[in-house]
Design a protein around this motif. Structure first.
Motif, PDB file in Angstrom:
ATOM      1  N   ALA A   1       0.944  -1.201   0.111  1.00 30.66           N
ATOM      2  CA  ALA A   1       0.081   0.076  -0.107  1.00 30.66           C
ATOM      3  C   ALA A   1       1.070   1.185  -0.087  1.00 30.66           C
ATOM      4  CB  ALA A   1      -0.919   0.062   1.059  1.00 30.66           C
ATOM      5  N   ALA A   2       2.127   1.056   0.457  1.00 28.15           N
ATOM      6  CA  ALA A   2       2.954   2.436   0.592  1.00 28.15           C
ATOM      7  C   ALA A   2       3.202   2.918  -0.752  1.00 28.15           C
ATOM      8  CB  ALA A   2       4.203   1.936   1.295  1.00 28.15           C
ATOM      9  N   PRO A   3       3.390   4.259  -0.868  1.00 26.40           N
ATOM     10  CA  PRO A   3       3.851   5.012  -2.084  1.00 26.40           C
ATOM     11  C   PRO A   3       5.394   5.002  -2.085  1.00 26.40           C
ATOM     12  CG  PRO A   3       3.125   6.694  -0.261  1.00 26.40           C
ATOM     13  CD  PRO A   3       2.837   5.119   0.151  1.00 26.40           C
ATOM     14  N   SER A   4       6.011   5.319  -3.054  1.00 24.80           N
ATOM     15  CA  SER A   4       7.521   5.527  -3.137  1.00 24.80           C
ATOM     16  C   SER A   4       7.824   6.483  -1.963  1.00 24.80           C
ATOM     17  CB  SER A   4       7.865   5.963  -4.369  1.00 24.80           C
ATOM     18  OG  SER A   4       7.844   4.798  -5.311  1.00 24.80           O
ATOM     19  N   GLY A   5       8.774   6.315  -1.148  1.00 20.93           N
ATOM     20  CA  GLY A   5       9.360   7.336  -0.472  1.00 20.93           C
ATOM     21  C   GLY A   5       8.651   7.100   1.051  1.00 20.93           C
ATOM     22  N   ALA A   6       7.787   6.272   1.289  1.00 20.77           N
ATOM     23  CA  ALA A   6       7.092   6.123   2.502  1.00 20.77           C
ATOM     24  C   ALA A   6       7.774   5.594   3.535  1.00 20.77           C
ATOM     25  CB  ALA A   6       5.899   5.449   2.270  1.00 20.77           C
ATOM     26  N   THR A   7       7.679   5.682   4.753  1.00 21.05           N
ATOM     27  CA  THR A   7       8.250   4.795   6.038  1.00 21.05           C
ATOM     28  C   THR A   7       7.141   4.097   6.474  1.00 21.05           C
ATOM     29  OG1 THR A   7       9.544   6.875   6.410  1.00 21.05           O
ATOM     30  CG2 THR A   7       9.145   5.248   8.240  1.00 21.05           C
ATOM     31  N   ILE A   8       7.700   2.722   6.407  1.00 23.33           N
ATOM     32  CA  ILE A   8       6.669   1.905   7.231  1.00 23.33           C
ATOM     33  C   ILE A   8       7.511   1.356   8.733  1.00 23.33           C
ATOM     34  CG2 ILE A   8       5.776  -0.494   7.046  1.00 23.33           C
ATOM     35  CD1 ILE A   8       6.801   1.137   4.025  1.00 23.33           C
ATOM     36  N   THR A   9       6.631   1.708   9.506  1.00 20.62           N
ATOM     37  CA  THR A   9       7.074   1.309  11.120  1.00 20.62           C
ATOM     38  C   THR A   9       6.417  -0.027  11.563  1.00 20.62           C
ATOM     39  OG1 THR A   9       7.356   3.732  11.451  1.00 20.62           O
ATOM     40  CG2 THR A   9       7.248   2.193  13.252  1.00 20.62           C
ATOM     41  N   VAL A  10       7.221  -0.819  12.111  1.00 19.82           N
ATOM     42  CA  VAL A  10       6.677  -2.160  12.409  1.00 19.82           C
ATOM     43  C   VAL A  10       6.441  -2.321  13.901  1.00 19.82           C
ATOM     44  CG1 VAL A  10       6.540  -4.682  12.191  1.00 19.82           C
ATOM     45  CG2 VAL A  10       7.070  -3.206  10.262  1.00 19.82           C
ATOM     46  N   VAL A  11       5.645  -2.335  14.669  1.00 22.42           N
ATOM     47  CA  VAL A  11       5.153  -2.401  16.033  1.00 22.42           C
ATOM     48  C   VAL A  11       6.049  -3.773  16.528  1.00 22.42           C
ATOM     49  CG1 VAL A  11       3.514  -0.890  16.210  1.00 22.42           C
ATOM     50  CG2 VAL A  11       3.212  -3.415  16.139  1.00 22.42           C
ATOM     51  N   PRO A  12       6.539  -4.070  17.956  1.00 23.06           N
ATOM     52  CA  PRO A  12       7.077  -5.166  18.435  1.00 23.06           C
ATOM     53  C   PRO A  12       6.004  -6.306  18.249  1.00 23.06           C
ATOM     54  CG  PRO A  12       7.193  -3.262  20.221  1.00 23.06           C
ATOM     55  CD  PRO A  12       6.437  -2.710  18.872  1.00 23.06           C
ATOM     56  N   GLY A  13       6.738  -7.567  17.953  1.00 19.61           N
ATOM     57  CA  GLY A  13       5.865  -8.541  17.584  1.00 19.61           C
ATOM     58  C   GLY A  13       6.691  -9.818  16.789  1.00 19.61           C
ATOM     59  N   ILE A  14       6.303 -10.943  16.558  1.00 11.51           N
ATOM     60  CA  ILE A  14       6.828 -11.999  15.861  1.00 11.51           C
ATOM     61  C   ILE A  14       5.982 -11.947  14.604  1.00 11.51           C
ATOM     62  CG2 ILE A  14       7.688 -14.490  15.692  1.00 11.51           C
ATOM     63  CD1 ILE A  14       7.907 -14.326  18.678  1.00 11.51           C
ATOM     64  N   TYR A  15       6.643 -11.879  13.616  1.00 11.30           N
ATOM     65  CA  TYR A  15       5.915 -11.975  12.190  1.00 11.30           C
ATOM     66  C   TYR A  15       6.268 -13.266  11.218  1.00 11.30           C
ATOM     67  CZ  TYR A  15       4.807  -7.356  13.765  1.00 11.30           C
ATOM     68  OH  TYR A  15       4.239  -6.218  14.593  1.00 11.30           O
ATOM     69  N   GLY A  16       5.468 -14.143  10.864  1.00 13.24           N
ATOM     70  CA  GLY A  16       5.922 -15.343  10.085  1.00 13.24           C
ATOM     71  C   GLY A  16       5.334 -14.829   8.676  1.00 13.24           C
ATOM     72  N   GLU A  17       6.318 -14.048   7.944  1.00 12.69           N
ATOM     73  CA  GLU A  17       6.192 -13.423   6.687  1.00 12.69           C
ATOM     74  C   GLU A  17       7.480 -13.452   5.927  1.00 12.69           C
ATOM     75  OE1 GLU A  17       3.997  -9.791   6.043  1.00 12.69           O
ATOM     76  OE2 GLU A  17       3.578  -9.510   8.058  1.00 12.69           O
ATOM     77  N   ARG A  18       7.265 -13.534   4.627  1.00  7.56           N
ATOM     78  CA  ARG A  18       8.361 -13.434   3.670  1.00  7.56           C
ATOM     79  C   ARG A  18       7.999 -12.158   2.886  1.00  7.56           C
ATOM     80  NH1 ARG A  18       6.813 -19.179   2.111  1.00  7.56           N
ATOM     81  NH2 ARG A  18       8.207 -20.419   3.329  1.00  7.56           N
ATOM     82  N   LEU A  19       8.929 -11.042   3.216  1.00  6.23           N
ATOM     83  CA  LEU A  19       8.825  -9.964   2.452  1.00  6.23           C
ATOM     84  C   LEU A  19       9.434  -9.746   1.259  1.00  6.23           C
ATOM     85  CD1 LEU A  19       9.033  -7.770   5.834  1.00  6.23           C
ATOM     86  CD2 LEU A  19       7.024  -8.897   4.932  1.00  6.23           C
ATOM     87  N   VAL A  20       8.792  -8.881   0.316  1.00 12.43           N
ATOM     88  CA  VAL A  20       9.367  -8.451  -0.989  1.00 12.43           C
ATOM     89  C   VAL A  20       9.144  -6.953  -1.324  1.00 12.43           C
ATOM     90  CG1 VAL A  20       9.420  -8.868  -3.507  1.00 12.43           C
ATOM     91  CG2 VAL A  20       8.697 -10.704  -2.187  1.00 12.43           C
ATOM     92  N   VAL A  21      10.152  -6.173  -1.182  1.00  8.97           N
ATOM     93  CA  VAL A  21      10.263  -4.765  -1.332  1.00  8.97           C
ATOM     94  C   VAL A  21      10.562  -4.367  -2.776  1.00  8.97           C
ATOM     95  CG1 VAL A  21      11.217  -2.534  -0.238  1.00  8.97           C
ATOM     96  CG2 VAL A  21      10.978  -4.571   1.108  1.00  8.97           C
ATOM     97  N   THR A  22       9.585  -3.718  -3.399  1.00  2.14           N
ATOM     98  CA  THR A  22       9.649  -3.474  -4.938  1.00  2.14           C
ATOM     99  C   THR A  22       9.833  -1.858  -4.984  1.00  2.14           C
ATOM    100  OG1 THR A  22       7.159  -3.634  -4.931  1.00  2.14           O
ATOM    101  CG2 THR A  22       8.587  -5.563  -5.460  1.00  2.14           C
ATOM    102  N   LYS A  23       9.602  -1.076  -4.010  1.00  2.98           N
ATOM    103  CA  LYS A  23       9.755   0.220  -4.224  1.00  2.98           C
ATOM    104  C   LYS A  23      10.536   1.082  -3.121  1.00  2.98           C
ATOM    105  CE  LYS A  23       5.292  -0.097  -3.657  1.00  2.98           C
ATOM    106  NZ  LYS A  23       3.720   0.140  -3.299  1.00  2.98           N
ATOM    107  N   PRO A  24      11.103   2.201  -3.572  1.00  2.83           N
ATOM    108  CA  PRO A  24      12.106   2.977  -2.500  1.00  2.83           C
ATOM    109  C   PRO A  24      11.022   3.315  -1.371  1.00  2.83           C
ATOM    110  CG  PRO A  24      11.379   4.478  -4.237  1.00  2.83           C
ATOM    111  CD  PRO A  24      10.998   2.947  -4.770  1.00  2.83           C
ATOM    112  N   VAL A  25      11.498   2.392  -0.050  1.00  2.54           N
ATOM    113  CA  VAL A  25      10.707   2.949   1.190  1.00  2.54           C
ATOM    114  C   VAL A  25      11.666   2.897   2.317  1.00  2.54           C
ATOM    115  CG1 VAL A  25       8.411   2.363   0.196  1.00  2.54           C
ATOM    116  CG2 VAL A  25       9.984   0.486   1.395  1.00  2.54           C
TER     117      VAL A  25
END
Length: 337
Positions: free
Chosen positions: A60-84
């Motif tokens: 959902a993030a636009p280019s140049g955005a900041t994504i802040t992730v709160v404390p926790g355990i995350y079972g994910e595989r992330l793919v970053v396709t834009k400058p963030v």
């Protein structure tokens, strides 16, 4: 004489002001901005947030955005396709959580100008892979226990079992991370499934590498684990002010024209620094207490210029050897005389 200015708010003006205040509040908590004000610049992901999955926030993030992730355990595989900017706050990416089986990559970076900080990335086959990007920055993370889920032998640089991997990455920085207990290599630059590609002009500084190569003692696996491996033809990379211990090799350099300076390398069972490439500069490193396993081709040396070619060595602490050791066949016996 003072003038008194009276502000008059009509119902229409009050409505416009209210909309603006609501839109500003939405920006702060990570929900969509009001129409006409542009996209949200800061998104918050995690438990009880607008985006409960980190990947949803990335999408959902636009280019140049900041994504802040709160404390926790995350079972994910992330793919970053834009400058963030992806910022964790005691956030753990776990390849064995959320129904995952520990395979594949924790974070894949596929865009220029990405920053990642503040995460623990653990229990994947490779923690972070940046592929064909520039201006990537990875800092203040812990990358640990990423190992192959296949049976041995585990081939370093080929079998996926590494902390951080840079494929064709340029002008990037890996700084202030703790990279430890990964299956083969802590940081691998420039080699994809045994095929060398070039990662150039990167800086690796102030990281701590401990006990990488945990799977390299398995049957047939080659005892080839390392804190850092820079494959040919990767060039003009700088390895500065890092700490490395407890692996098989400290640093292995196959590429040309790299700089290795002011690192502290100790307690590795093979050489602290092994250089195969040419025109590299190795200076002011403290490499002592390495080579304890007496393995070919470095034997009991802390510092080794494998082919005695045109590299510059100066002001290093540690035992130094140059030229291929007088040994006939490394595949007959692993140990030196």
């Amino acid at each position: 004489e003072q003038k008194v200015v009276t502000l008059r708010f009509t119902p229409m003006r009050l409505a416009i002001l209210l909309i603006a205040l609501i839109a500003a509040a939405c920006d702060r908590d990570g929900s969509p901005a009001a129409p006409g004000r542009g996209a949200t610049r800061t998104l918050i992901a995690g438990v009880n947030q607008t985006y409960t999955r980190i990947q949803d926030a990335l999408d959902a993030a636009p280019s140049g955005a900041t994504i802040t992730v709160v404390p926790g355990i995350y079972g994910e595989r992330l793919v970053v396709t834009k400058p963030v900017k992806l910022q964790g706050n005691q956030a753990v990416l776990n390849g064995l959580a959320g129904g995952l089986d520990g395979r594949f990559v924790g974070i894949e970076v596929q865009s220029n100008d990405v920053e990642i900080s503040g995460f623990v990335i653990q229990n994947y086959e490779r923690g972070i892979v940046a592929d064909s990007v520039a201006n990537f920055r990875l800092y203040d993370n812990e990358v640990r226990t990423n190992t192959s889920k296949d049976p041995p032998p585990i081939s370093a640089g080929v079998t996926k079992s590494d902390g951080v991997v840079l494929y064709s990455v340029q002008n990037s920085e890996i700084a202030d991370n703790f990279i430890h207990d990964n299956g083969s290599i802590g940081l691998l630059a420039g080699q994809r499934l045994g095929v060398s590609i070039s990662s150039n002009d990167n800086t690796v500084r102030r990281n701590r590498f401990v006990n990488n190569g945990t799977q390299q003692g398995l049957p047939g696996s080659g005892h080839f684990g390392a804190s850092i491996l820079i494959a040919a033809p990767s060039a003009r990379n700088q390895v500065l002010d890092n700490e490395m211990s407890g692996s098989y090799w400290g640093i292995i350099i196959f590429g040309p024209s790299n700089t290795v300076r002011s690192n502290r390398i100790t307690g590795n069972s093979r050489a602290g620094i092994m250089v195969y490439g040419a025109h590299n500069v190795i200076e002011n490193n403290a490499a002592t207490g390495n080579g304890s396993a007496n393995f070919y081709p470095n034997c009991r040396y802390d510092l080794m210029d494998y082919r005695d070619i045109d590299n510059t060595w100066r002001d290093n602490a540690g035992t130094f050897g140059s030229g291929e050791p007088p040994y006939v066949n490394p595949f007959v016996s692993l140990f030196c005389n």
